[in-house]
Design a protein around this motif. Sequence first.
Motif, mmCIF file in Angstrom:
data_model
loop_
_atom_site.group_PDB
_atom_site.id
_atom_site.type_symbol
_atom_site.label_atom_id
_atom_site.label_comp_id
_atom_site.label_asym_id
_atom_site.label_seq_id
_atom_site.Cartn_x
_atom_site.Cartn_y
_atom_site.Cartn_z
ATOM 1 N N LEU A 48 0.830 -1.203 0.000
ATOM 2 C CA LEU A 48 0.000 0.000 0.000
ATOM 3 C C LEU A 48 0.867 1.257 0.000
ATOM 4 N N ALA A 49 1.937 1.256 0.804
ATOM 5 C CA ALA A 49 2.837 2.413 0.838
ATOM 6 C C ALA A 49 3.490 2.646 -0.519
ATOM 7 N N LEU A 50 3.833 1.567 -1.214
ATOM 8 C CA LEU A 50 4.415 1.698 -2.551
ATOM 9 C C LEU A 50 3.411 2.323 -3.517
ATOM 10 N N ALA A 51 2.159 1.871 -3.459
ATOM 11 C CA ALA A 51 1.128 2.430 -4.337
ATOM 12 C C ALA A 51 0.916 3.911 -4.056
ATOM 13 N N ASP A 52 0.850 4.288 -2.776
ATOM 14 C CA ASP A 52 0.648 5.700 -2.432
ATOM 15 C C ASP A 52 1.854 6.550 -2.822
ATOM 16 N N ILE A 81 -6.993 1.651 -2.865
ATOM 17 C CA ILE A 81 -8.258 1.253 -2.238
ATOM 18 C C ILE A 81 -8.357 -0.261 -2.131
ATOM 19 N N LEU A 82 -7.904 -0.984 -3.145
ATOM 20 C CA LEU A 82 -7.939 -2.443 -3.090
ATOM 21 C C LEU A 82 -7.002 -2.980 -2.008
ATOM 22 N N HIS A 83 -5.878 -2.306 -1.774
ATOM 23 C CA HIS A 83 -4.998 -2.690 -0.666
ATOM 24 C C HIS A 83 -5.721 -2.553 0.666
ATOM 25 N N LEU A 84 -6.442 -1.466 0.846
ATOM 26 C CA LEU A 84 -7.197 -1.282 2.082
ATOM 27 C C LEU A 84 -8.235 -2.378 2.259
ATOM 28 N N CYS A 85 -8.832 -2.797 1.157
ATOM 29 C CA CYS A 85 -9.801 -3.890 1.213
ATOM 30 C C CYS A 85 -9.125 -5.189 1.659
ATOM 31 N N CYS A 86 -7.949 -5.481 1.109
ATOM 32 C CA CYS A 86 -7.221 -6.696 1.495
ATOM 33 C C CYS A 86 -6.811 -6.655 2.966
ATOM 34 N N ILE A 87 -6.408 -5.483 3.448
ATOM 35 C CA ILE A 87 -6.032 -5.358 4.856
ATOM 36 C C ILE A 87 -7.234 -5.634 5.752
ATOM 37 N N SER A 88 -8.411 -5.167 5.362
ATOM 38 C CA SER A 88 -9.613 -5.430 6.168
ATOM 39 C C SER A 88 -9.935 -6.919 6.205
ATOM 40 N N VAL A 89 -9.767 -7.611 5.068
ATOM 41 C CA VAL A 89 -9.999 -9.061 5.043
ATOM 42 C C VAL A 89 -8.980 -9.783 5.927
ATOM 43 N N ASP A 90 -7.729 -9.363 5.849
ATOM 44 C CA ASP A 90 -6.686 -9.970 6.685
ATOM 45 C C ASP A 90 -6.984 -9.773 8.163
ATOM 46 N N ARG A 91 -7.398 -8.597 8.563
ATOM 47 C CA ARG A 91 -7.714 -8.329 9.977
ATOM 48 C C ARG A 91 -8.945 -9.105 10.423
ATOM 49 N N TYR A 92 -9.879 -9.303 9.507
ATOM 50 C CA TYR A 92 -11.085 -10.062 9.847
ATOM 51 C C TYR A 92 -10.720 -11.484 10.261
ATOM 52 N N TYR A 93 -9.910 -12.157 9.445
ATOM 53 C CA TYR A 93 -9.528 -13.533 9.781
ATOM 54 C C TYR A 93 -8.623 -13.579 11.012
ATOM 55 N N ALA A 94 -7.776 -12.568 11.194
ATOM 56 C CA ALA A 94 -6.880 -12.563 12.346
ATOM 57 C C ALA A 94 -7.631 -12.395 13.662
ATOM 58 N N ILE A 95 -8.753 -11.683 13.655
ATOM 59 C CA ILE A 95 -9.486 -11.402 14.888
ATOM 60 C C ILE A 95 -10.671 -12.343 15.068
ATOM 61 N N VAL A 96 -11.426 -12.585 14.002
ATOM 62 C CA VAL A 96 -12.630 -13.408 14.114
ATOM 63 C C VAL A 96 -12.286 -14.897 14.112
ATOM 64 N N GLN A 97 -11.276 -15.313 13.337
ATOM 65 C CA GLN A 97 -10.868 -16.715 13.280
ATOM 66 C C GLN A 97 -9.356 -16.828 13.549
ATOM 67 N N PRO A 98 -8.913 -16.473 14.751
ATOM 68 C CA PRO A 98 -7.465 -16.440 15.017
ATOM 69 C C PRO A 98 -6.794 -17.802 14.915
ATOM 70 N N LEU A 99 -7.505 -18.897 15.272
ATOM 71 C CA LEU A 99 -6.895 -20.219 15.213
ATOM 72 C C LEU A 99 -6.702 -20.696 13.773
ATOM 73 N N ASP A 100 -7.607 -20.287 12.891
ATOM 74 C CA ASP A 100 -7.510 -20.687 11.488
ATOM 75 C C ASP A 100 -6.699 -19.711 10.645
ATOM 76 N N ALA A 148 -1.168 -9.949 -6.337
ATOM 77 C CA ALA A 148 -1.187 -9.970 -7.802
ATOM 78 C C ALA A 148 -2.512 -9.427 -8.332
ATOM 79 N N VAL A 149 -3.608 -9.822 -7.699
ATOM 80 C CA VAL A 149 -4.928 -9.319 -8.108
ATOM 81 C C VAL A 149 -5.017 -7.813 -7.883
ATOM 82 N N VAL A 150 -4.507 -7.360 -6.730
ATOM 83 C CA VAL A 150 -4.570 -5.940 -6.387
ATOM 84 C C VAL A 150 -3.794 -5.086 -7.396
ATOM 85 N N TRP A 151 -2.650 -5.584 -7.857
ATOM 86 C CA TRP A 151 -1.826 -4.792 -8.777
ATOM 87 C C TRP A 151 -2.219 -4.957 -10.244
#
Length: 265
Positions: free
Chosen positions: A105-109, A152-171, A186-189
């Motif tokens: 994301l920092a590279l894109a910005d 914006i797509l990077h921000l979307c990926c970060i939200s998905v990553d945080r979702y699994y890290a907090i809601v499903q931490p064991l998985d 690759a999809v984001v870029w």
Amino acid sequence: MRVDIDIVLSDTPQNLTLDFRDLSTSMYLTDSYVNKSLEINETSNDLVYSNQFDDDPIIVFLVILKIIIMLFIILAAIFGNLLVIVSVMRHRKLRVITNYFVVSLALADMLVAIWAMCFNFSVEITNGQWLFGYFMCDVWNSLDVYFSSASILHLCCISVDRYYAIVQPLDYPLIMTTSKLGIMLAVVWCSPALVSFLPIFMGWYTTLEHLEFRKRHPKVCSFTVNRVYAVISSSVSFWIPGVIMLYMYYRIYVEADRQERMLYR
């Protein structure tokens, strides 16, 4: 953006005022707001941009202040994002999956600041005049759409990553693997190219009137889009990622609230 243009039709110069908006302000022009027609002699394409400053000290001061502020924003965006990238590269403990998204994301910005903002800076300091020709106008518009969509797509990926890290931490270690990280990046870029370079260079993004206008006036680089492109581009670059982010962070909030209630029972 307001541009005053002196157009020579005969022996008597006449003034004509045009209003433009650019992509860097995230304001697309649809075909309901097409380029205002110029009633000029088609054999003469000489557009002389008038000087609005008239040596007024206040106006000169405001212009200099504007230049300083824009330069500060550009430099802050470049070096701030570069600092994020260097920090993760230098410290091994920061090299986790989430931070790879942050670095990307920092590279894109940073690329937004280098390409889109620098070109926009040149337009602002030349009173709306485009100095780099027809082809580079398409390059500027494409890079602006491309890097903004990628951010914006990077921000979307970060939200998905945080979702699994907090809601499903064991998985989480099984879900967010290195291979899936590579696929997501690759999809984001790659996907923003489908709404930036391809339609812009093919001329699908705008109206025929705007294409003719640009050929006659290469010193004007406006970004006018038709309704179809406006809907598709805004959906891919903003609405769909925005809905996903809202849903993910809502689920994160619900899970955090549930865990807090469990702690205080």
